[in-house]
Design a protein around this motif. Structure first.
Motif, PDB file in Angstrom:
ATOM      1  N   ILE A  72      -4.723 -11.222  -1.370  1.00  0.00           N
ATOM      2  CA  ILE A  72      -5.879 -10.425  -1.784  1.00  0.00           C
ATOM      3  C   ILE A  72      -6.861 -11.329  -2.510  1.00  0.00           C
TER       4      ILE A  72
ATOM      5  N   ARG B  74      -3.389   1.483  -3.290  1.00  0.00           N
ATOM      6  CA  ARG B  74      -4.082   1.244  -2.031  1.00  0.00           C
ATOM      7  C   ARG B  74      -3.579   2.238  -0.995  1.00  0.00           C
TER       8      ARG B  74
ATOM      9  N   THR C  99      -7.206  -9.832   2.425  1.00  0.00           N
ATOM     10  CA  THR C  99      -7.996  -8.649   2.106  1.00  0.00           C
ATOM     11  C   THR C  99      -9.035  -9.082   1.089  1.00  0.00           C
TER      12      THR C  99
ATOM     13  N   GLU D  10     -11.863  -7.966  -1.560  1.00  0.00           N
ATOM     14  CA  GLU D  10     -12.280  -6.806  -2.341  1.00  0.00           C
ATOM     15  C   GLU D  10     -13.313  -7.190  -3.391  1.00  0.00           C
TER      16      GLU D  10
ATOM     17  N   ILE E  42     -14.011 -10.671   8.917  1.00  0.00           N
ATOM     18  CA  ILE E  42     -13.761  -9.289   8.510  1.00  0.00           C
ATOM     19  C   ILE E  42     -14.981  -8.475   8.909  1.00  0.00           C
TER      20      ILE E  42
ATOM     21  N   ARG F 109     -16.489 -13.024   3.929  1.00  0.00           N
ATOM     22  CA  ARG F 109     -16.325 -11.984   4.957  1.00  0.00           C
ATOM     23  C   ARG F 109     -16.572 -12.564   6.352  1.00  0.00           C
TER      24      ARG F 109
ATOM     25  N   GLU G 243     -11.937  -4.313   5.085  1.00  0.00           N
ATOM     26  CA  GLU G 243     -11.552  -5.153   3.955  1.00  0.00           C
ATOM     27  C   GLU G 243     -10.595  -6.264   4.347  1.00  0.00           C
ATOM     28  N   THR G 244      -9.883  -6.089   5.462  1.00  0.00           N
ATOM     29  CA  THR G 244      -8.821  -7.016   5.836  1.00  0.00           C
ATOM     30  C   THR G 244      -9.153  -7.720   7.143  1.00  0.00           C
ATOM     31  N   ASP G 245      -8.816  -9.007   7.208  1.00  0.00           N
ATOM     32  CA  ASP G 245      -9.095  -9.786   8.410  1.00  0.00           C
ATOM     33  C   ASP G 245      -8.200  -9.326   9.564  1.00  0.00           C
TER      34      ASP G 245
ATOM     35  N   VAL H 120      -2.902  -3.837   3.415  1.00  0.00           N
ATOM     36  CA  VAL H 120      -3.694  -4.971   2.933  1.00  0.00           C
ATOM     37  C   VAL H 120      -3.100  -6.258   3.467  1.00  0.00           C
ATOM     38  N   GLY H 121      -3.882  -7.305   3.379  1.00  0.00           N
ATOM     39  CA  GLY H 121      -3.433  -8.607   3.825  1.00  0.00           C
ATOM     40  C   GLY H 121      -2.398  -9.199   2.892  1.00  0.00           C
TER      41      GLY H 121
ATOM     42  N   TYR I  39       0.882  -1.170   0.000  1.00  0.00           N
ATOM     43  CA  TYR I  39       0.000   0.000   0.000  1.00  0.00           C
ATOM     44  C   TYR I  39       0.915   1.215   0.000  1.00  0.00           C
TER      45      TYR I  39
END
Length: 162
Positions: free
Chosen positions: A84, A76, A124, A126, A111, A106, A116-118, A80-81, A45
């Motif tokens: 993705i 981003r 993540t 999306e 999440i 989700r 968006e991310t766990d 993020v995880g 990101y």
């Protein structure tokens, strides 16, 4: 400053990759997109401290960077995880249950609504407009692997492959 993605207090961000990206791509304004792409590849990101450093090294304003970074969907602005998961929500996938697949993932990944991310930072999730697999709807992609004809249960099982 326009960005709001600060790391946790006490965490220092290694800015050496910023210096390297600018050195490799150049300091000219036309190099900005390539620099941002390099930073995103490294950090996954665009962290605020890195963007501040780009401003200083390239002599560009925060507004100029924000304009480019928010115009292109590839960038981003939050961490993020490691993996993705892109769930197609195009017409064919929507009709074949993409919303159910997305919601099942989700919940399975825990999440929170609106996130968006766990919590572990591994995944993540999306929504994307199209993954080009309409004949195999509903479709999702994880790390370059595309899964098709998904049900919520099959989508959850696919995560185990990762």
């Amino acid at each position: 400053m326009i960005w709001n993605n600060k790391k946790n207090a006490g965490e220092e961000l290694d800015l050496a990759p910023v210096d390297a990206a600018v050195a490799e791509c150049g300091r000219a304004p036309g190099s900005l997109i390539r620099v941002l792409q390099a930073l995103q590849k490294h950090y996954r990101y665009l962290p605020e401290p890195a963007l501040r450093r780009v401003c200083a090294l390239m002599d560009v304003s925060p507004a100029a960077i924000a304009g480019v970074a928010t115009f292109y969907a590839q960038f981003r602005h939050r961490p993020v995880g490691r993996h993705i998961i892109s769930v197609c929500h195009g017409t064919a996938c929507h009709i074949k249950g993409a919303v159910l697949v997305h919601e099942a993932l989700r919940r399975h990944l825990k999440i929170e609504e609106g996130a968006e991310t766990d919590p572990a930072g591994l995944f993540t999730l999306e929504k994307v407009g199209c993954l080009g697999g309409c004949t195999r709807a509903a479709v999702m992609r994880i790390g370059g692997v595309t899964y098709g004809r998904l049900t919520p249960d099959e989508a959850r099982r696919a995560i185990a492959d990762v």
